[in-house]
Scaffold this motif. Structure first.
Motif, PDB file in Angstrom:
ATOM      1  N   MET A   9       0.857  -1.194   0.036  1.00 23.05           N
ATOM      2  CA  MET A   9       0.057  -0.116   0.096  1.00 23.05           C
ATOM      3  C   MET A   9       0.903   1.270  -0.121  1.00 23.05           C
ATOM      4  N   THR A  15      -5.156   8.823   1.476  1.00 21.07           N
ATOM      5  CA  THR A  15      -5.597   7.350   0.834  1.00 21.07           C
ATOM      6  C   THR A  15      -4.403   6.749   0.965  1.00 21.07           C
ATOM      7  N   LEU A  17      -2.966   3.473  -1.843  1.00 21.51           N
ATOM      8  CA  LEU A  17      -2.992   2.926  -3.170  1.00 21.51           C
ATOM      9  C   LEU A  17      -2.587   1.285  -3.187  1.00 21.51           C
ATOM     10  N   ALA A  18      -3.110   0.423  -3.489  1.00 21.64           N
ATOM     11  CA  ALA A  18      -2.468  -0.858  -3.650  1.00 21.64           C
ATOM     12  C   ALA A  18      -1.807  -0.974  -4.875  1.00 21.64           C
ATOM     13  N   ASP A  38      -9.983  -1.792 -11.600  1.00 18.45           N
ATOM     14  CA  ASP A  38      -8.827  -2.317 -10.872  1.00 18.45           C
ATOM     15  C   ASP A  38      -7.887  -2.670 -11.704  1.00 18.45           C
ATOM     16  N   TYR A  58      -1.662  -0.453 -10.413  1.00 16.15           N
ATOM     17  CA  TYR A  58      -2.093   0.021  -9.226  1.00 16.15           C
ATOM     18  C   TYR A  58      -3.631   0.321  -9.254  1.00 16.15           C
ATOM     19  N   ASP A  59      -4.302   0.506  -8.008  1.00 20.50           N
ATOM     20  CA  ASP A  59      -5.480   0.575  -8.007  1.00 20.50           C
ATOM     21  C   ASP A  59      -5.743   2.044  -7.581  1.00 20.50           C
ATOM     22  N   ARG A  61      -7.917   5.532  -6.248  1.00 19.89           N
ATOM     23  CA  ARG A  61      -8.464   5.539  -4.804  1.00 19.89           C
ATOM     24  C   ARG A  61     -10.073   5.094  -5.021  1.00 19.89           C
ATOM     25  N   SER A  66      -7.634  -0.179  -2.889  1.00 17.50           N
ATOM     26  CA  SER A  66      -7.045   1.091  -2.607  1.00 17.50           C
ATOM     27  C   SER A  66      -8.124   1.582  -1.474  1.00 17.50           C
ATOM     28  N   ASP A  80      -1.649  10.988  -8.173  1.00 21.29           N
ATOM     29  CA  ASP A  80      -1.362   9.707  -7.563  1.00 21.29           C
ATOM     30  C   ASP A  80      -0.431   8.853  -8.814  1.00 21.29           C
TER      31      ASP A  80
END
Length: 264
Positions: A9, A15, A17-18, A38, A58-59, A61, A66, A80
């Motif tokens: 993460m 936030t 993000l994954a 995603d 990445y995912d 928000r 995420s 991001d």
């Protein structure tokens, strides 16, 4: 460049993000998702390209794994991407964006022409529903779909947002995409489009195909922009059914930047 394999993460603003980075010495490819999608949608493209490339997904928000945020704006998505590249120490990646992610790729490449090796845009084009009539049509669509969002989110097809938040993300995207012709005409990196056929959810018959023709003058004016493929899949199914065409567009760009023929 930080090129170690990493999954975790990434904190950004309010936030997290994954993010997944396969690492390794290969050409870095950063994948930019559709508006509510995603990173799982890229798995066929990544499998096709294999270990010659370093794959970073990445995912956004409230998508995938995420975390939620107070800001789901387009500019937040730009930040991001900045933070993902900074955190992973990536310079001059190939950006591969589908739909919303394609438009994000245009704008990031336009702002950072010396920091991108190339751009693959998967069925995003400079047209959209604009003005108050367009906004109301989008809001009405998402109000009708509101009960489906919890299920769609588990399938990677919706965000953990309210119907109103989904709609506002789409309204902003349509306005930005519709104003995208000058952005595309300015791009100095090599750009390859992979275009779908037919309509998508929420579009009326023939609307999407008509929208894709807006690229014609861009192709005529900017020699950096080319069509890599026009495939049979529609907008929603293109990454599932025509992943090889997307992977081949990445190979074309990689070959262009390295000055060698693309592998089939």
């Amino acid at each position: 460049m930080t090129n170690a394999k990493w999954t975790g993460m990434l904190p950004v603003d309010d936030t997290a993000l994954a993010l997944t980075d396969t690492g390794g010495p290969g050409i870095p490819v950063v994948y930019l998702n559709g508006a509510y999608a995603d990173q799982s949608h890229w798995r066929r493209v990544i499998a096709d390209l294999g270990g010659d490339y370093r794959h970073i997904t990445y995912d956004e928000r409230a998508r995938g794994r995420s975390k939620r945020s107070a800001d789901y704006s387009f500019e937040a998505c730009v930040r991001d991407l900045d933070e993902v590249l900074k955190a992973r120490g990536v310079d001059r990646p190939i950006l591969v964006g589908w739909s919303y992610g394609g438009v994000l790729g245009w704008h990031w490449a336009d702002r950072h022409p010396d920091r991108v090796a190339g751009l693959v845009t998967v069925d995003a084009f400079p047209v959209g529903l604009t003005g108050e009539a367009g906004a109301e049509r989008i809001r009405k669509l998402f109000r009708r779909m509101r009960f489906l969002f919890p299920i769609a989110a588990r399938l990677g097809l919706a965000a953990r947002m309210s119907a109103g938040q989904h709609a506002e993300v789409n309204i902003e995207l349509n306005e930005i995409a519709a104003a995208g012709v000058p952005v595309l005409e300015r791009l100095t990196c090599p750009v390859r489009f992979v275009l779908a056929t037919g309509d998508s959810l929420g579009s009326e018959k023939g609307e999407m195909e008509q929208g894709r023709t807006v690229l014609d003058p861009v192709l005529a004016r900017n020699p950096n922009v080319k069509i890599s493929a026009k495939v049979a899949s529609n907008h929603s199914k293109i990454l599932r059914n025509d992943s090889h065409a997307v992977a081949q567009a990445v190979r074309e760009l990689a070959a262009t930047t390295a000055g060698r023929p693309a592998k089939p």
